[in-house]
Design a protein around this motif. Structure first.
Motif, PDB file in Angstrom:
ATOM      1  N   UNK A 189      70.106 -28.187 -73.903  1.00 64.29           N
ATOM      2  CA  UNK A 189      68.668 -27.925 -73.957  1.00 64.29           C
ATOM      3  C   UNK A 189      67.970 -29.084 -73.253  1.00 64.29           C
ATOM      4  N   UNK A 190      66.816 -28.818 -72.655  1.00 64.11           N
ATOM      5  CA  UNK A 190      66.067 -29.894 -72.026  1.00 64.11           C
ATOM      6  C   UNK A 190      65.638 -30.897 -73.078  1.00 64.11           C
ATOM      7  N   UNK A 223      73.259 -26.650 -66.501  1.00 60.76           N
ATOM      8  CA  UNK A 223      74.639 -26.215 -66.722  1.00 60.76           C
ATOM      9  C   UNK A 223      75.596 -27.100 -65.947  1.00 60.76           C
ATOM     10  N   UNK A 224      76.671 -27.454 -66.563  1.00 58.01           N
ATOM     11  CA  UNK A 224      77.763 -28.217 -65.944  1.00 58.01           C
ATOM     12  C   UNK A 224      79.007 -27.854 -66.654  1.00 58.01           C
ATOM     13  N   UNK A 277      70.779 -32.810 -64.108  1.00 61.98           N
ATOM     14  CA  UNK A 277      72.131 -32.640 -64.653  1.00 61.98           C
ATOM     15  C   UNK A 277      72.683 -33.964 -65.185  1.00 61.98           C
ATOM     16  N   UNK A 278      72.091 -35.069 -64.756  1.00 63.36           N
ATOM     17  CA  UNK A 278      72.598 -36.397 -65.103  1.00 63.36           C
ATOM     18  C   UNK A 278      71.477 -37.258 -65.666  1.00 63.36           C
ATOM     19  N   UNK A 310      75.482 -24.799 -55.232  1.00 66.91           N
ATOM     20  CA  UNK A 310      75.206 -25.870 -54.282  1.00 66.91           C
ATOM     21  C   UNK A 310      73.921 -26.647 -54.519  1.00 66.91           C
ATOM     22  N   UNK A 311      73.366 -26.548 -55.722  1.00 71.50           N
ATOM     23  CA  UNK A 311      72.137 -27.281 -56.024  1.00 71.50           C
ATOM     24  C   UNK A 311      72.332 -28.787 -55.863  1.00 71.50           C
TER      25      UNK A 311
END
Length: 76
Positions: A51-52, A75-76, A32-33, A13-14
């Protein structure tokens, strides 16, 4: 400025929490986007892992006036 980092496992739920925070007027950066991560193959040529994207995440310190940190899971 207070900086709140929202982290956790996939599906906890982040992203929903970030939406609620944004609706309440908080500045939100959802990593994430928007190019915050890049997929890099493992050293053995295995399946790429997220990776960042370090130059982008380093820029978070300019947005928040705080040390650059993760705002959500990659993660997605």
């Amino acid at each position: 400025m207070t900086v709140l980092l929202v982290t956790g496992m996939s599906g906890t739920g982040k992203s929903a929490a970030l939406i609620l925070l944004e609706e309440r007027g908080y500045r939100v950066v959802d990593t994430d986007y928007g190019g915050w991560t890049e997929h890099i193959p493992g050293s053995d040529g295995s399946h790429p892992e997220p990776q960042w994207h370090e130059p982008r995440t380093d820029g978070l310190s300019q947005i928040t006036n705080a040390p650059a940190s993760t705002c959500s899971s990659a993660e997605r």
